[in-house]
Scaffold this motif. Structure first.
Motif, PDB file in Angstrom:
ATOM      1  N   HIS A   1      -8.566  -2.264  -0.669  1.00  0.00           N
ATOM      2  CA  HIS A   1      -7.663  -3.362  -1.004  1.00  0.00           C
ATOM      3  C   HIS A   1      -7.897  -3.815  -2.434  1.00  0.00           C
ATOM      4  N   TRP A   2      -6.817  -4.225  -3.093  1.00  0.00           N
ATOM      5  CA  TRP A   2      -6.926  -4.806  -4.422  1.00  0.00           C
ATOM      6  C   TRP A   2      -7.413  -6.246  -4.297  1.00  0.00           C
ATOM      7  N   VAL A   3      -8.400  -6.620  -5.100  1.00  0.00           N
ATOM      8  CA  VAL A   3      -8.954  -7.971  -5.072  1.00  0.00           C
ATOM      9  C   VAL A   3      -8.998  -8.514  -6.496  1.00  0.00           C
TER      10      VAL A   3
ATOM     11  N   CYS B   1      -3.712   6.341   0.227  1.00  0.00           N
ATOM     12  CA  CYS B   1      -2.552   5.497   0.077  1.00  0.00           C
ATOM     13  C   CYS B   1      -1.380   6.335  -0.400  1.00  0.00           C
TER      14      CYS B   1
ATOM     15  N   ARG C   1       3.175  -2.745   2.271  1.00  0.00           N
ATOM     16  CA  ARG C   1       2.128  -2.733   1.251  1.00  0.00           C
ATOM     17  C   ARG C   1       0.860  -2.078   1.774  1.00  0.00           C
ATOM     18  N   THR C   2       0.598  -2.254   3.062  1.00  0.00           N
ATOM     19  CA  THR C   2      -0.632  -1.722   3.637  1.00  0.00           C
ATOM     20  C   THR C   2      -0.310  -0.788   4.785  1.00  0.00           C
TER      21      THR C   2
ATOM     22  N   THR D   1      -5.811   0.855   5.501  1.00  0.00           N
ATOM     23  CA  THR D   1      -6.837   0.468   6.464  1.00  0.00           C
ATOM     24  C   THR D   1      -6.862   1.481   7.599  1.00  0.00           C
TER      25      THR D   1
ATOM     26  N   ARG E   1      -0.552   1.699  -2.852  1.00  0.00           N
ATOM     27  CA  ARG E   1      -0.562   0.982  -1.583  1.00  0.00           C
ATOM     28  C   ARG E   1      -1.963   0.907  -0.986  1.00  0.00           C
ATOM     29  N   GLU E   2      -2.275  -0.255  -0.420  1.00  0.00           N
ATOM     30  CA  GLU E   2      -3.561  -0.447   0.228  1.00  0.00           C
ATOM     31  C   GLU E   2      -3.582   0.302   1.563  1.00  0.00           C
TER      32      GLU E   2
ATOM     33  N   SER F   1     -11.355   0.764   4.573  1.00  0.00           N
ATOM     34  CA  SER F   1     -10.188   0.127   3.995  1.00  0.00           C
ATOM     35  C   SER F   1     -10.333   0.100   2.487  1.00  0.00           C
TER      36      SER F   1
ATOM     37  N   LEU G   1     -10.817  -2.524  -7.066  1.00  0.00           N
ATOM     38  CA  LEU G   1     -10.463  -1.931  -5.782  1.00  0.00           C
ATOM     39  C   LEU G   1     -11.676  -2.057  -4.865  1.00  0.00           C
TER      40      LEU G   1
ATOM     41  N   THR H   1      -1.763   1.163   8.082  1.00  0.00           N
ATOM     42  CA  THR H   1      -2.862   0.943   9.012  1.00  0.00           C
ATOM     43  C   THR H   1      -2.779   1.915  10.168  1.00  0.00           C
TER      44      THR H   1
END
Length: 212
Positions: free
Chosen positions: A117-119, A19, A41-42, A78, A75-76, A115, A139, A44
């Protein structure tokens, strides 16, 4: 009068080392203004891999993973891939470094997509049941196509599902799933921080660095 058309060739390949990459985090707004930075934000990238496609671990001239400083972006990310040889996840290890913690996902086989991603919390893939792994931030790393079991169903990533780490920021690493060619690796943090993902080979692995 003749008009000249100039065709611009765009480079077809983008390598994500994590990221925000190795060059730093997202740009900030210009001094004296209140405009927010216009950074997605993401990030890809989609890559299709065949068995005859040679593997690559990093772009030419990229510094080795041992020479990197702490990551700088939250930043996320993928990366999508298809492969006829889904890799096996052999295990996950972790260690503390100067300014960041490192989580290494050891692989064997083809190059998977992944990938991060924040969860809000970690849940078990398939059932959706919450996983008891207290932390200040989570994460979720997903590796696909990949498996954490062999043809007979025996796990190749044994133990868990919660592996206690107790590092500078990483509290624990969690096996969140191994279902339908998707392997979930949850990273429980003390607090949200910058991170990056590196693809490495010899041996093949995904490296996730999280700042302290």
């Amino acid at each position: 009068m003749k008009r000249t058309r100039v065709a611009l060739a765009l480079a077809p390949f983008v390598l994500l080392t994590g990221c925000g990459g190795l060059s730093g985090g997202p740009p900030s707004a210009a001094p004296g203004t209140n405009a927010p930075p216009t950074v997605p934000r993401t990030a890809t990238v989609t890559v299709t891999v065949s068995p005859s496609t040679p593997s690559a671990s990093a772009s030419p001239g990229s510094p080795g993973e041992s020479k990197l400083g702490p990551p700088t972006s939250t930043r996320e990310v993928t990366v999508r891939r298809t492969t006829d040889n889904p890799p096996l996840v052999l295990g996950v290890r972790f260690a503390k470094h100067d300014g960041f913690d490192r989580v290494v996902i050891d692989l064997s086989g083809g190059r998977p997509g992944y990938s991060a991603h924040w969860v809000p919390k970690l849940v078990q893939d398939g059932s959706g049941d919450p996983i008891d792994a207290p932390g200040g931030a989570y994460l979720q790393v997903t590796v696909t196509p990949a498996n954490a079991h062999g043809e007979t169903g025996s796990p190749t990533w044994v133990g868990g599902p919660v592996f206690h780490a107790g590092l500078g920021n990483v509290r624990s690493v969690v096996k969140t799933g191994d279902f339908e060619a998707v392997v979930g690796v949850g990273i429980v943090l003390d607090h949200r921080a910058a991170f990056r993902i590196l693809e490495q080979r010899d041996p093949q692995r995904l490296v996730v660095d999280v700042a302290h």
